[in-house]
Design a protein around this motif. Structure first.
Motif: not given
Length: 224
Positions: A113-124
């Motif tokens: 099973e694949t867990s859901k994620t928390n997306l980080e706020g900083m991105d390129n």
């Protein structure tokens, strides 16, 4: 054509009269579409296809945009080998004369099973794929307002991809909200999106350079 009128998202305001189910069998994805009494609906073509089928892994790392083949009314098949894990599949269709809201179909492949994620706020904001670079301009995203997503292809010529200069799919980190938008006009790479909920979202922008479609992922935050 004003492609902005063809935006699709799973808002909370309409009850769907069409239901979808998705299953996976040894490299084949099977999609069933029927109305509330079990009748296959007639699907209108949108951007050259009756069905746009988006599948993402629960952690939002894997993304596929497929166009299943209609085997018979209400039954579609897409060939795609999927690695083990948990996915959410979104059936993007436009049934004629029937309300429809795109909602996730959970698809478990194998036992891992694949867990859901928390997306980080900083991105390129600049991404490169196979030598082609795309930059997403600063995004000011607020619930209930028009959100402009402006992409710069750095002078590289784009070819039409499914009848438009690009396609953008946006999914929230809970893998529940689905938004699919096209350019605001047929000669620009500016997209207008609307959000009903605040939070972190992942954006996949698809552009066609030459004969190849490149997909560029970005993370944005939508504020209250």
């Amino acid at each position: 054509m004003d492609y902005s009128k063809h935006n699709h998202h799973n808002g909370h305001h309409a009850k769907s009269a069409v239901k979808t189910s998705v299953s996976y069998d040894n490299g084949k994805i099977l999609i069933k579409v029927e109305d509330n009494i079990g009748t296959p609906p007639v699907l209108a073509a949108q951007h050259e296809k009756e069905m746009h089928f988006i599948i993402v892994s629960n952690d939002l790392e894997k993304y596929y945009h497929l166009h299943p083949t209609k085997e018979q009314p209400g039954f579609y098949v897409a060939n795609k080998d999927l690695s083990e894990g948990t996915y959410q599949a979104f059936v993007d269709i436009e049934p004629e004369n029937k309300a429809y809201q795109v909602t996730p179909n959970t698809l478990q492949v194998g036992t891992n099973e694949t867990s859901k994620t928390n997306l980080e706020g900083m991105d390129n904001w600049t991404k490169e794929r196979d030598g082609k670079t795309v930059t997403l301009g600063d995004v000011d995203a607020t619930v209930g307002e028009e959100v402009q997503l402006v992409f710069d292809t750095h002078g590289e010529k784009l070819n039409l991809h499914l009848g438009a200069l690009g396609h953008v799919v946006i999914i929230d980190e809970d893998v529940e909200q689905y938004i699919h938008v096209h350019p605001a006009a047929d000669d620009i790479t500016t997209f207008i999106a609307h959000f009903t909920d605040p939070g972190m979202y992942k954006v996949w922008a698809e552009f066609k350079f030459g004969d190849n479609v490149h997909v560029y992922p970005f993370i944005i935050e939508v504020k209250e």
